[in-house]
Design a protein around this motif. Structure first.
Motif, short mmCIF file in Angstrom:
data_model
loop_
_atom_site.label_atom_id
_atom_site.label_comp_id
_atom_site.label_asym_id
_atom_site.label_seq_id
_atom_site.Cartn_x
_atom_site.Cartn_y
_atom_site.Cartn_z
N LYS A 251 -28.63 12.31 -72.37
CA LYS A 251 -27.69 11.43 -73.06
C LYS A 251 -27.21 10.41 -72.03
CE LYS A 251 -24.86 13.24 -76.00
NZ LYS A 251 -23.69 13.98 -76.59
N VAL A 252 -27.41 9.14 -72.33
CA VAL A 252 -27.16 8.07 -71.37
C VAL A 252 -26.04 7.17 -71.90
CG1 VAL A 252 -28.17 6.14 -70.11
CG2 VAL A 252 -29.57 8.14 -70.65
N GLY A 253 -25.10 6.83 -71.03
CA GLY A 253 -24.02 5.92 -71.39
C GLY A 253 -23.53 5.17 -70.16
N TYR A 254 -22.50 4.37 -70.36
CA TYR A 254 -21.94 3.61 -69.23
C TYR A 254 -20.51 3.19 -69.55
CZ TYR A 254 -22.36 -0.82 -71.77
OH TYR A 254 -22.20 -1.84 -72.68
N ARG A 255 -19.80 2.84 -68.49
CA ARG A 255 -18.49 2.22 -68.62
C ARG A 255 -18.31 1.26 -67.45
NH1 ARG A 255 -17.40 7.23 -66.23
NH2 ARG A 255 -16.00 7.12 -64.41
N THR A 256 -17.44 0.32 -67.58
CA THR A 256 -17.19 -0.63 -66.50
C THR A 256 -15.80 -0.39 -65.92
OG1 THR A 256 -16.38 -2.30 -68.06
CG2 THR A 256 -18.72 -2.39 -67.45
N LEU A 263 -22.92 4.24 -64.48
CA LEU A 263 -23.97 4.76 -65.34
C LEU A 263 -23.81 6.28 -65.43
CD1 LEU A 263 -26.95 2.69 -63.91
CD2 LEU A 263 -25.55 2.16 -65.92
N GLN A 264 -23.85 6.81 -66.64
CA GLN A 264 -23.62 8.24 -66.86
C GLN A 264 -24.85 8.84 -67.54
OE1 GLN A 264 -20.39 7.25 -69.46
NE2 GLN A 264 -18.86 8.07 -68.04
N VAL A 265 -25.34 9.95 -67.00
CA VAL A 265 -26.46 10.67 -67.60
C VAL A 265 -26.08 12.14 -67.70
CG1 VAL A 265 -28.90 11.22 -67.51
CG2 VAL A 265 -28.09 9.05 -66.56
N GLU A 266 -26.15 12.67 -68.91
CA GLU A 266 -25.86 14.08 -69.15
C GLU A 266 -27.11 14.78 -69.66
OE1 GLU A 266 -23.20 16.93 -72.15
OE2 GLU A 266 -22.93 14.75 -72.16
N GLN A 267 -27.44 15.93 -69.06
CA GLN A 267 -28.59 16.72 -69.50
C GLN A 267 -28.14 17.73 -70.55
OE1 GLN A 267 -31.86 17.66 -66.99
NE2 GLN A 267 -30.78 17.08 -65.13
N ILE A 268 -28.89 17.77 -71.66
CA ILE A 268 -28.61 18.70 -72.74
C ILE A 268 -29.67 19.79 -72.70
CG2 ILE A 268 -28.38 18.96 -75.23
CD1 ILE A 268 -27.71 15.94 -75.30
N GLY A 269 -29.26 21.03 -72.54
CA GLY A 269 -30.22 22.13 -72.44
C GLY A 269 -30.58 22.41 -70.99
N LEU A 305 -21.60 -4.96 -60.36
CA LEU A 305 -22.00 -5.88 -61.42
C LEU A 305 -22.45 -7.21 -60.83
CD1 LEU A 305 -19.19 -5.23 -64.05
CD2 LEU A 305 -21.64 -4.84 -64.38
N GLY A 306 -23.51 -7.76 -61.44
CA GLY A 306 -24.04 -9.04 -60.97
C GLY A 306 -23.88 -10.15 -61.97
N ARG A 310 -24.10 -7.08 -70.92
CA ARG A 310 -24.17 -6.94 -72.38
C ARG A 310 -24.42 -5.49 -72.79
NH1 ARG A 310 -28.47 -11.01 -74.77
NH2 ARG A 310 -29.75 -9.81 -73.31
N GLY A 311 -25.11 -4.73 -71.94
CA GLY A 311 -25.42 -3.35 -72.28
C GLY A 311 -26.49 -2.82 -71.34
N ILE A 312 -27.03 -1.64 -71.67
CA ILE A 312 -28.06 -1.02 -70.84
C ILE A 312 -29.22 -0.58 -71.73
CG2 ILE A 312 -26.39 -0.24 -69.11
CD1 ILE A 312 -26.70 2.60 -70.29
N ASP A 313 -30.40 -0.49 -71.11
CA ASP A 313 -31.59 0.05 -71.77
C ASP A 313 -32.24 1.05 -70.84
OD1 ASP A 313 -31.53 -1.32 -74.19
OD2 ASP A 313 -32.55 -3.07 -73.34
#
Length: 327
Positions: A251-256, A263-269, A305-306, A310-313
């Motif tokens: 599960k990938v997300g982010y905040r500024t 950048l936040q990455v959470e492993q499920i399982g 930040l550069g 707008r977001g992340i992919d």
């Protein structure tokens, strides 16, 4: 090294009259491939190498020591090869590069038993991919990685890489074997490289090659060589990717915060060791790719930040085998 090491290679091509022109073209490319592999490993295991062009309905080949039979499909062949894990339409020299790589991986380094066949086929597949990058550039390399990823992810539930040629055997589907031993095996090597870094990775390959040259080897020896060069424990990496058949769910997300994006990455399982490429999408500049080494249940990475974000992919061009779960 055990046995002689050579600084030159006597390379020849044998062909029937219909394949002579093709043979002349292949000779130069085969020489370039051999030089490239030598640059990575620092050794040529045999003094000579002969390519025999064999007319066949399907591409492919076979590569014992000193020799490779390379299939040349005839124009009138009724068989279709496109929908196969080993068919790379954007890189026609893939079979040549793969079979030549077997002189190092599969011949100079033998596989101890059928469980370890990925040390031959996965390595040959990955070295052919590396040559595709050298010859054709990063875009073709990315297309190869996408194919490795697709076949590896689509078939991982069929069993672990460690099952070797038994994969797909019950269903009489050899594509499952190629998808996992060839393509997933190659993707595992690329993920390992991205986790530990280029220099430690290739030092580890050379250490593994030197220690196992003209012996039969297994995943245990590869892991030991990589751990010696990286100083990292890779037990979980190989346990999940070679001996297991599940894939990570992320599960990938982010905040500024101020001038940074977290950048936040959470492993499920199950917890894997997996590299992830996240592209920062800016409104006022080109995207910037960031490598995140995901080695815990939750990982955060701060990046300056550069521009206006707008977001992340999450990239699908980096060979990482992971299911991305949306927030």
């Amino acid at each position: 090294f055990v046995g002689p090491s050579y600084s030159s290679l006597n390379l020849s091509v044998e062909a029937n009259p219909r394949q002579v022109q093709r043979g002349r073209e292949l000779g130069d490319r085969a020489a370039d491939i051999a030089l490239f592999y030598h640059s990575l490993i620092g050794d040529v295991p045999y003094s000579a190498f002969t390519i025999a062009l064999v007319e066949s309905d399907l591409p492919g080949g076979h590569s014992p020591g000193y020799f490779a039979a390379l299939n040349q499909p005839l124009p009138a062949s009724p068989l279709v090869w496109r929908n196969d894990p080993a068919a790379f339409s954007g890189f026609p020299d893939f079979f040549l590069a793969h079979e030549l790589a077997h002189q190092w991986w599969g011949q100079a380094i033998g596989w101890r038993n059928y469980h370890e066949q990925w040390l031959s086929e996965g390595f040959a597949q990955y070295f052919a991919a590396l040559y595709a990058q050298k010859q054709k550039g990063d875009d073709v390399f990315a297309s190869v990685l996408r194919q490795l990823r697709k076949w590896g992810m689509d078939n991982s539930d069929q069993g672990p890489v460690y099952l070797g040629y038994r994969l797909g055997h019950v269903r009489d589907q050899s594509r499952i074997f190629r998808a996992l031993v060839y393509n997933k095996g190659a993707a595992v090597l690329h993920m390992l490289r991205r986790l530990v870094g280029d220099e430690p990775f290739f030092r580890g390959l050379r250490r593994f090659y030197s220690a196992s040259r003209f012996h039969k080897a297994g995943t245990v020896e590869l892991r030991a060589a990589m751990e010696a060069e990286t100083g990292m424990s890779l037990e979980r990496f190989f346990e999940r990717w070679i001996y297991g058949s599940t894939l990570p769910k992320l599960k990938v997300g982010y905040r500024t915060e101020g001038n940074e994006v977290i950048l936040q990455v959470e492993q499920i399982g199950e917890i894997f060791d997996v590299p992830l490429t996240i592209a920062l999408q800016y409104a006022d500049r080109k995207p910037v790719e960031v490598l995140v080494a995901v080695t815990d249940r939750t990982v955060e990475k701060r990046v300056p930040l550069g521009g206006v974000l707008r977001g992340i992919d999450v990239s699908k061009d980096d060979g990482t085998l992971a299911e991305i779960v949306k927030n």
